[in-house]
Design an enzyme around this catalytic site. Structure first.
Site, PDB file in Angstrom:
ATOM      1  CG  ASP A 175      -2.071  -1.003   1.078  1.00  0.00           C
ATOM      2  OD1 ASP A 175      -2.014  -1.841   0.166  1.00  0.00           O
ATOM      3  OD2 ASP A 175      -3.003  -0.963   1.900  1.00  0.00           O
ATOM      4  CG  ASP A 202      -3.510  -4.822  -2.951  1.00  0.00           C
ATOM      5  OD1 ASP A 202      -3.491  -5.435  -4.018  1.00  0.00           O
ATOM      6  OD2 ASP A 202      -4.065  -5.253  -1.922  1.00  0.00           O
ATOM      7  NE  ARG A 264      -5.195  -7.787  -4.004  1.00  0.00           N
ATOM      8  CZ  ARG A 264      -5.109  -8.498  -2.875  1.00  0.00           C
ATOM      9  NH1 ARG A 264      -5.614  -9.729  -2.822  1.00  0.00           N
ATOM     10  NH2 ARG A 264      -4.533  -7.990  -1.809  1.00  0.00           N
TER      11      ARG A 264
END
Length: 353
Positions: A175, A202, A264
């Site tokens: 992140d 991510d 995703r």
């Protein structure tokens, strides 16, 4: 307070600022304040300079940041638009603004952990913010803290509109770069020119409209032979056609071939209206990305229901398969830098072209 009260320091800082801007510093980009870790500026911390900036500005207020590492939390409030941070070193790595909180890091007051948003080293709520020629990092050490299992550790959280990052580095693991907006119904735009973004899981995520033009996106390896993470996790709202655009970007990695996914779909709080949008076009993709480039998100959210696509990419990882949706020339014509960023106000951070 301002560097203009120190003629010698102003001239030296303006000369360095001109180098940082590629020789294009103009009168309105002369520093209003200088930050230096050795005390030779107006402030020794970036946050102190931000605190001293005027509220409600309508033109850039420039903070020149001299080389060094600034270990501090930085927050730009919504009341302070038009702030500009410029690193005055020759390279972006010469100025580092960093902290090391993670989602699961306990707050000092005992009120619980920071959470993902709270972990951000830098939080940007002021519109029309610009950063040039510096590094933002989250230095959370996963190996040193096995007791912390929620390891999201944000380097920069953006929630404001019309943000520009020019030759900026973003470093972290999970992140790294959280590009978001102030509320689900609000569209916020950010432009990343020739930037470097590094992470593993991510590490570019959120609901903002973000354009990455040029630069490099680097996936770190997590030591797996099958899954070394996901580049993006967009949560674009269904009524927003523009999520993340990557154009002329190099996607690189030190992970084994075929072990990294391009993204995703993230559905915060299982929101069914968060239908992620990502287009990767005219870019170079390394072999760390395989024949299946997109992945499902936990909770049963299929990548096939998101808005993921590619166009005219190259490199060993730029495969065209049934699991790699491609936009043809006609379809991709509506997905340009201008289309993503112009909005109702005609914003054009690249200039009139």
């Amino acid at each position: 307070m301002h560097v203009r009260r120190r003629t010698g320091l102003f001239l030296a800082t303006f000369a360095a600022l001109t180098v940082a801007l590629g020789g294009n510093a103009s009168a309105h980009e002369r520093p209003d304040a200088t930050v230096a870790p050795d005390g030779r500026g107006d402030f020794t911390s970036v946050q102190a300079a931000i605190d001293a900036a005027p509220a409600g500005a309508t033109e850039p207020w420039v903070i020149a940041v001299r080389p060094g590492e600034y270990r501090e939390l930085v927050k730009v409030p919504a009341t302070k638009p038009f702030l500009t941070l410029v690193g005055t070193g020759r390279h972006a790595q010469d100025v580092v603004i960093a902290y090391d909180n993670a989602n699961g890091t306990p707050k000092p007051d005992g009120s619980g952990p920071y959470g993902t948003s709270g972990s951000a080293s830098v939080t940007l709520d002021g519109a029309d913010f610009t950063a040039r020629n510096l590094t933002f990092a989250n230095l959370f050490d996963e190996a040193a803290h096995p007791e912390i299992t929620n390891r999201q550790a944000v380097a920069v959280l953006t929630r404001a509109d019309r943000l520009v990052f020019d030759r900026v580095r973003f470093l972290g693991n999970q992140d790294t770069l959280y590009v978001n907006s102030s509320a689900a119904a609000v569209v916020a735009r950010a432009y990343f020119r020739d930037c470097y973004v590094e992470g593993d899981v991510d590490f570019i995520f959120g609901r903002a409209t973000a354009v990455f033009e040029g630069g490099q996106v680097h996936s770190l390896t997590r030591g797996s032979t099958t899954n070394n993470g996901y580049v993006t996790a967009p949560s674009t709202m269904i009524d927003n056609p523009y999520g993340f655009l990557f154009t002329r970007v190099r996607f690189t990695s030190d992970a084994p071939a075929g072990t990294v996914f391009l993204g995703r779909p993230w559905h915060p709080s299982n929101d069914p209206n968060a239908i992620g949008q990502v287009l990767i076009r005219d870019s170079w993709i390394g072999d760390h990305v395989g024949a299946v480039a997109w992945a499902d998100f936990s909770g049963g959210w299929s990548w096939r229901d998101a808005r993921f696509a590619e166009h005219h990419n190259r490199g060993p990882g730029a495969l065209v398969t049934d699991d790699r949706p491609q936009l043809d020339r006609a379809a991709v014509a509506g997905f340009t830098v201008r289309a993503y960023l112009s909005g109702a106000d005609g914003w054009s951070p690249r200039g009139p072209h």
